[in-house]
Structure formats: C-alpha cells, structure tokens
Design a protein around this motif. Structure first.
Motif, PDB file in Angstrom:
ATOM      1  N   ARG A  14     -10.441 115.472  30.071  1.00  0.00           N
ATOM      2  CA  ARG A  14     -10.584 114.024  30.252  1.00  0.00           C
ATOM      3  C   ARG A  14     -11.554 113.438  29.235  1.00  0.00           C
ATOM      4  NH1 ARG A  14     -10.463 115.316  35.875  1.00  0.00           N
ATOM      5  NH2 ARG A  14     -12.735 115.358  35.876  1.00  0.00           N
ATOM      6  N   LEU A  15     -12.660 114.120  28.993  1.00  0.00           N
ATOM      7  CA  LEU A  15     -13.651 113.598  28.061  1.00  0.00           C
ATOM      8  C   LEU A  15     -13.086 113.512  26.650  1.00  0.00           C
ATOM      9  CD1 LEU A  15     -16.865 115.453  29.290  1.00  0.00           C
ATOM     10  CD2 LEU A  15     -16.419 113.006  29.422  1.00  0.00           C
ATOM     11  N   PHE A  16     -12.428 114.553  26.188  1.00  0.00           N
ATOM     12  CA  PHE A  16     -11.886 114.516  24.828  1.00  0.00           C
ATOM     13  C   PHE A  16     -10.756 113.489  24.726  1.00  0.00           C
ATOM     14  CE2 PHE A  16     -10.260 116.019  20.803  1.00  0.00           C
ATOM     15  CZ  PHE A  16     -11.399 116.474  20.168  1.00  0.00           C
ATOM     16  N   GLY A  17      -9.939 113.381  25.760  1.00  0.00           N
ATOM     17  CA  GLY A  17      -8.905 112.356  25.747  1.00  0.00           C
ATOM     18  C   GLY A  17      -9.487 110.954  25.745  1.00  0.00           C
ATOM     19  N   ARG A  18     -10.592 110.748  26.469  1.00  0.00           N
ATOM     20  CA  ARG A  18     -11.245 109.433  26.453  1.00  0.00           C
ATOM     21  C   ARG A  18     -11.781 109.101  25.076  1.00  0.00           C
ATOM     22  NH1 ARG A  18     -16.169 109.040  30.328  1.00  0.00           N
ATOM     23  NH2 ARG A  18     -14.585 109.921  31.714  1.00  0.00           N
ATOM     24  N   SER A  19     -12.307 110.096  24.368  1.00  0.00           N
ATOM     25  CA  SER A  19     -12.810 109.835  23.020  1.00  0.00           C
ATOM     26  C   SER A  19     -11.687 109.397  22.090  1.00  0.00           C
ATOM     27  CB  SER A  19     -13.499 111.083  22.465  1.00  0.00           C
ATOM     28  OG  SER A  19     -12.555 112.108  22.179  1.00  0.00           O
ATOM     29  N   GLU A  39     -21.448 118.044  25.890  1.00  0.00           N
ATOM     30  CA  GLU A  39     -22.620 118.912  25.756  1.00  0.00           C
ATOM     31  C   GLU A  39     -23.087 119.413  27.121  1.00  0.00           C
ATOM     32  OE1 GLU A  39     -25.401 116.530  23.659  1.00  0.00           O
ATOM     33  OE2 GLU A  39     -24.625 117.082  21.678  1.00  0.00           O
ATOM     34  N   ARG A  40     -22.925 118.600  28.150  1.00  0.00           N
ATOM     35  CA  ARG A  40     -23.309 119.054  29.492  1.00  0.00           C
ATOM     36  C   ARG A  40     -22.437 120.230  29.931  1.00  0.00           C
ATOM     37  NH1 ARG A  40     -22.015 114.861  31.922  1.00  0.00           N
ATOM     38  NH2 ARG A  40     -20.094 115.558  32.879  1.00  0.00           N
ATOM     39  N   ILE A  41     -21.132 120.145  29.693  1.00  0.00           N
ATOM     40  CA  ILE A  41     -20.249 121.268  30.027  1.00  0.00           C
ATOM     41  C   ILE A  41     -20.596 122.490  29.197  1.00  0.00           C
ATOM     42  CG2 ILE A  41     -17.844 122.050  29.982  1.00  0.00           C
ATOM     43  CD1 ILE A  41     -16.993 119.200  30.534  1.00  0.00           C
ATOM     44  N   LEU A  42     -20.907 122.258  27.923  1.00  0.00           N
ATOM     45  CA  LEU A  42     -21.156 123.373  27.017  1.00  0.00           C
ATOM     46  C   LEU A  42     -22.445 124.101  27.348  1.00  0.00           C
ATOM     47  CD1 LEU A  42     -19.928 124.646  24.422  1.00  0.00           C
ATOM     48  CD2 LEU A  42     -21.423 123.151  23.106  1.00  0.00           C
ATOM     49  N   HIS A  85     -18.278 120.567  16.850  1.00  0.00           N
ATOM     50  CA  HIS A  85     -19.562 120.522  17.548  1.00  0.00           C
ATOM     51  C   HIS A  85     -19.500 121.293  18.862  1.00  0.00           C
ATOM     52  CE1 HIS A  85     -23.459 118.954  18.772  1.00  0.00           C
ATOM     53  NE2 HIS A  85     -22.924 118.545  19.910  1.00  0.00           N
ATOM     54  N   VAL A  86     -18.411 121.140  19.625  1.00  0.00           N
ATOM     55  CA  VAL A  86     -18.334 121.800  20.924  1.00  0.00           C
ATOM     56  C   VAL A  86     -17.850 123.247  20.793  1.00  0.00           C
ATOM     57  CG1 VAL A  86     -17.966 119.654  22.156  1.00  0.00           C
ATOM     58  CG2 VAL A  86     -15.987 120.927  21.329  1.00  0.00           C
TER      59      VAL A  86
END
Length: 319
Positions: free
Chosen positions: A62-67, A182-185, A106-107
């Motif tokens: 979801r986060l990457f799709g939102r970006s 970054e929180r997930i990572l 980055h991730v």
C-alpha cells in the motif's frame, strides 16, 4: 523439501526399530495425547506468525502504491501549473521519475541488502543529469533529498496558491510514505517470537514419527503409513512457516522495479499527451462576448437613468 526428507528418514528409522528383534525401547515410545494437546497452540503460533508477516507485506504494498499515485498527481499538476516555465517543469518531471527508483534502492539497500549504489546509478542515469545524479549519490538520505529539491522547484516556479498548497500536500504524503517504509524496514518481527515458533515446530515434528508409529500399531494399520503421514504433515506446517518468513520483509519480494518502470511510463505518457490535451480544450469566446455585450449596454443604460433622475432622498435633502 530438505526438512521433509529429514522427517521421512526419521520415520524410516522408527519403523526399522519397531520391526527389529529388539523392538522399540520403552523410553522412545511416545503417546499421541501430547500432540493432540499441543496442536492447537502450534496452530495459533503459526497463524499469528503468518498474519503478522502478511500485514507487513500488505502495508508495504500500500505504501509503495501510494507513492506512485502521489507521483502521478504531482506530475499532472506540474504540467498544468508551470505552462510558462518549461525548464522547471522538465526538472520536476525528472525528479518524479527518479523518486520510485530511489525509494526502491533505499528500502532494499543497507547492510545485507540486495541493491546498492550501482543499481541506483543504473536505474536513474538516463533520467537525471550528471550533476543531479552526483548530488543524489552524495546525499545522506536520498529519498528526502529528492523531496527537498522538488520543494525548491515548486517554490521557484511560484504556482497559484491553491496549486502550491496541493503540491506541498502531495510532497508531505511522499515523506510519510518514506517514513512508513522505514518503519517496516527497521522494526522486524521480534526475534524471540520467531525463534519460539521455529523451535516449537521443529521439536513437534521430530517427535511426531514416534507417536504416529505407536498409534498405527494400536489401530492395526501398517507401520509404513508413518512415512507419508509425517511427510504430508511436515510439508504443510513447514510450508506455512516458510511463507511467513518470506513475506516478513515485503520489499525483497514485491515487484518494485516493475512498479517503478510503470510509473516512469505513465509520466512520459502524461508529458507527451499534454500538447494534444491542450489542443482539444475549446475556449468559446463568442457566447461570452455576445452575452457580455448586452450586459454592458444594460449597465450603461442604468447608469444614465441614475444620472438623469437623482435619488429622491438627495432631492428632498437639497430642498
């Protein structure tokens, strides 16, 4: 498959012990009751483990799709709000194309990561100019460096206030996406929880052939049925555990490169279609001028009437 093979070998050894003249030692005979009692606990551990891992995978997607959606919105508004600033518009589009690739590296980078600076250079060398690429590589936090540059580009372009607010909101949303990734990572599933599940499952499966062999003998079933039974149960339980381990780190298995390339293609399509879109936007001036002409003549007539006939209040006051 290696773990399942080990379980099958243990089952074969258990069967050979039962068939030997000496039989199975008494201290190796395990009843089936402990497995019936602990199976629900093992199932709950596996379910919680898999659900937690899937939650991390779904949030990363979801986060990457939102970006990507925010990148499209910024490019769409930039193409419309910077009509007289082609250099700034082109630079904004370049940085928007480079953002998904930069976030991907980055991730996936860092200690033990699967990507590094070489992957970043390979991805964005045809998008950014050499000086822009070098500044990106020299920055400490690359996604936020791109966001800061885009913020400066928008400020220099000086779009209308409403567009400025909207563009800054989209950039803030991209910053939130970076923080979420970054929180997930940086906060994996607790190691103690992972170890407990793995140790519990391993011990449970290693002792299972002993209990199944005894149970089959009591039921009058051939003892060789232990081998396929252990293989089937081990394949299912170990497969569930393996799925949880794989999706625990979502950015290593998500198709981020394909998603970033799709974003680049969409931005290129928006840029190419901008002139065609403007050519079909019709500005009909005749109805406006026809409608406004009577309005102006009517206003002029009213003004003349007001001039020729003064207000009664002002007449009485002068009298």
């Amino acid at each position: 498959f290696f773990s399942v093979s080990v379980l099958c070998v243990i089952a074969v050894l258990v069967n050979l012990c039962h068939l030997s003249p000496w039989g199975m030692p008494i201290w190796l005979k395990v009843p089936i009751i402990p497995f019936e009692l602990t199976a629900p606990s093992l199932g709950l551990l596996l379910v919680f483990r898999t659900n937690t891992s899937f939650g991390r995978w779904a949030e990363g997607r979801r986060l990457f799709g939102r970006s990507l959606n925010r990148c499209h919105d910024i490019c769409r508004q930039g193409l419309t709000c910077f009509p007289d600033k082609p250099a700034l518009k082109a630079q904004l589009l370049r940085y928007m194309k480079a953002f998904p690739y930069t976030l991907k590296v980055h991730v996936r980078g860092g200690n033990g990561g699967c990507e590094n600076d070489e992957n970043l250079v390979e991805d964005v060398c045809k998008i950014l100019k050499p000086n822009e690429l070098q500044m990106l590589l020299d920055s400490e936090h690359r996604p936020r460096h791109l966001l800061q540059v885009m913020t400066e580009i928008i400020a220099v372009a000086d779009p209308p206030p409403a567009a400025l607010i909207s563009l800054n909101q989209h950039l803030s949303s991209l910053s939130d996406v970076v923080g979420g990734c970054e929180r997930i990572l940086r906060t994996p599933i607790p190691l103690s929880y992972t170890r407990l599940t793995a140790r519990f499952l391993t011990l449970w499966l290693l002792v299972l052939p002993l209990a199944l062999a005894e149970e089959f003998l009591m039921l009058g079933v051939t003892i060789w049925a232990t081998i396929p039974s252990v293989a089937f149960i081990g394949f299912l339980l170990l497969g569930i555990e393996e799925v949880g381990v794989q999706i625990e780190e979502p950015f290593s298995i998500l198709p981020l490169e394909r998603m970033a390339k799709g974003c680049t293609r969409n931005i290129d399509a928006l840029e190419k279609q901008q002139e065609r879109i403007m050519s079909i936007i019709e500005i009909d001036e005749d109805p406006i001028s026809t409608t406004s002409a009577p309005s102006r003549s009517h206003s002029h007539q009213i003004a003349n009437n007001n001039t020729s006939s003064p207000s009664p209040v002002l007449s009485n006051a002068s009298t």
